[in-house]
Design a protein around this motif. Structure first.
Motif: not given
Length: 427
Positions: A97-122
């Motif tokens: 089945p799918p998992v429902n948590r993204i580990p920090t080492q992936l989530a943290k930079p993804w959120i930062e980069i998305s905020e820079h671009l004005g996008l949502l982390p998806i």
């Protein structure tokens, strides 16, 4: 004349839009991140192999936390956003089945980069399509001629299949071929403000022909993308984590310590700024869409999808919404100028035909495939399926798109709203 004429028309350069390539970048996207981010590049290029060996999630879990400080240009941020989107969706959906948590080492930079671009982390349309290609043969003086499906290579994929590449390539070409629609639409608005009816008619006729070309492009999808492959192999990876309970996911936590479940829509053609531009130019309005037990929504799906577009493209659409007076102009001149009325209605009718073609494509690639998949799974329950391909439904109206909407009711509603925008049908 409406007061909106006081607002200046948008300058495309201000919004990172090209008159040649439209919402695609004129400069080729960055092919590879700086060496510091080699772990990300290795992972995104190993998705197929690691998923097959069932080692992908373990590999991501072992990935170090990298700083975003060395992303020293906008193209690097875009490449990083695309890469992390592929990694995250493969991590969530790659095994059942799918998992429902993204580990920090992936989530943290993804959120930062998305905020820079004005996008949502998806994994949105921007990361999957707009910034995920390179030229096979590049000639800076002839890029307009070279940007076609046969001269473009896809940088990242979930499956490594030519079927997946064609799905992306056709979308890239769709954006490129549709680029003239932007300037044509703005010209029509410009001459409406000048009350030059002949020029408005000229540009409406041009726009109708351009939309017809886009409609024909939809029909090229079966050339190199098999419907069964799309439904069972690719579509599950494109899904987000909104309204995906039937696929085994109620949302996703971003980071190991996160306690907030996030629900974002996945990659969808509804996130194409080009489609919304056409709707805005022609004053096609889409009302909030909700089904079943959902409470009444105040925000339309189109407005919601703007959150998944690059910041400047979203700002362009907001600007365009303040100057789009074509329908009001046509209605004010309809009695005295039947040719103007006819030209506008032909353009809207072509948009309606475009949406009819899209519904037919969705029926072939999703509705029919979903029925076939359920029959096969019922006959042989050992056949492995992931994500949306594993979702159960009783009737086609329950099928959800990768954006999380009830697919067929939503598409038919959009088609009907397009038809209702014909001049002479006053709301």
């Amino acid at each position: 004349m409406p007061s909106s004429i006081l607002e200046p028309l948008p300058n495309l350069k201000d919004y990172d839009i090209s008159p040649v390539t439209g919402f695609l970048p004129e400069q080729q996207p960055l092919e590879r991140l700086p060496c510091y981010f080699v772990q990300w590049e290795i992972l995104v290029n190993s998705i197929v192999e690691l998923l097959k060996e069932k080692k992908f999630r373990v590999s991501v879990d072992r990935m170090p936390l990298l700083s975003c400080d060395l992303l020293n240009e906008e193209r690097a941020y875009r490449r990083a956003y695309s890469v992390l989107g592929y990694i995250a969706h493969a991590y969530i959906w790659g095994e059942s089945p799918p998992v429902n948590r993204i580990p920090t080492q992936l989530a943290k930079p993804w959120i930062e980069i998305s905020e820079h671009l004005g996008l949502l982390p998806i994994a949105s349309y921007s990361g999957l399509i707009l910034w995920n290609w390179k030229f096979i043969k590049s000639d800076n003086t002839h890029k307009k001629l070279l940007l076609d499906p046969e001269n473009v290579k896809i940088l990242s994929t979930f499956t490594g299949s030519s079927n997946e590449c064609w799905f992306y390539l056709l979308s890239i070409y769709f954006e490129y071929v549709g680029a003239p629609c932007i300037t044509t639409g703005l010209k029509a608005i410009e001459y409406a403000r000048k009350d030059d009816q002949m020029k408005v008619i000229k540009y409406l006729i041009m726009l109708t022909k351009q939309i017809k070309t886009l409609k024909k492009l939809l029909g090229r999808m079966p050339d190199n993308c098999d419907p069964s492959f799309f439904y069972t192999k690719l579509r599950p990876f494109l899904a987000g984590w909104k309204n995906m309970k039937s696929a085994g996911l109620e949302g996703v936590y971003y980071g190991n310590s996160s306690e907030t479940l996030q629900v974002y829509s996945g990659g969808s053609n509804a996130q194409s700024s080009l489609i919304q531009t056409l709707d805005l130019v022609l004053n096609i309005k889409h009302k909030p869409f909700c089904c079943g037990s959902q409470r009444e929504k105040k925000e339309s799906f189109s407005d919601e999808m703007k959150k998944y577009m690059p910041r400047k493209h979203r700002e362009f659409l907001n600007h365009l919404s303040k100057v789009n007076l074509l329908r009001d102009y046509v209605l004010s001149k309809a009695e005295a100028s039947p040719n103007l009325l006819s030209a506008y209605n032909l353009a809207v009718s072509m948009m309606k035909q475009f949406r009819d073609s899209h519904i037919q494509l969705v029926s072939r690639y999703i509705i029919i495939q979903a029925r076939n998949s359920q029959k096969c799974t019922s006959a042989n329950p050992r056949i492995p399926q992931i994500g949306l391909a594993n979702a159960r439904f009783e009737k086609s109206t329950e099928l959800r798109g990768t954006g999380g909407t009830e697919l067929i009711p939503f598409l038919k509603r959009c088609r009907d709203e397009t038809e209702s925008s014909l001049a002479g049908k006053i709301d």
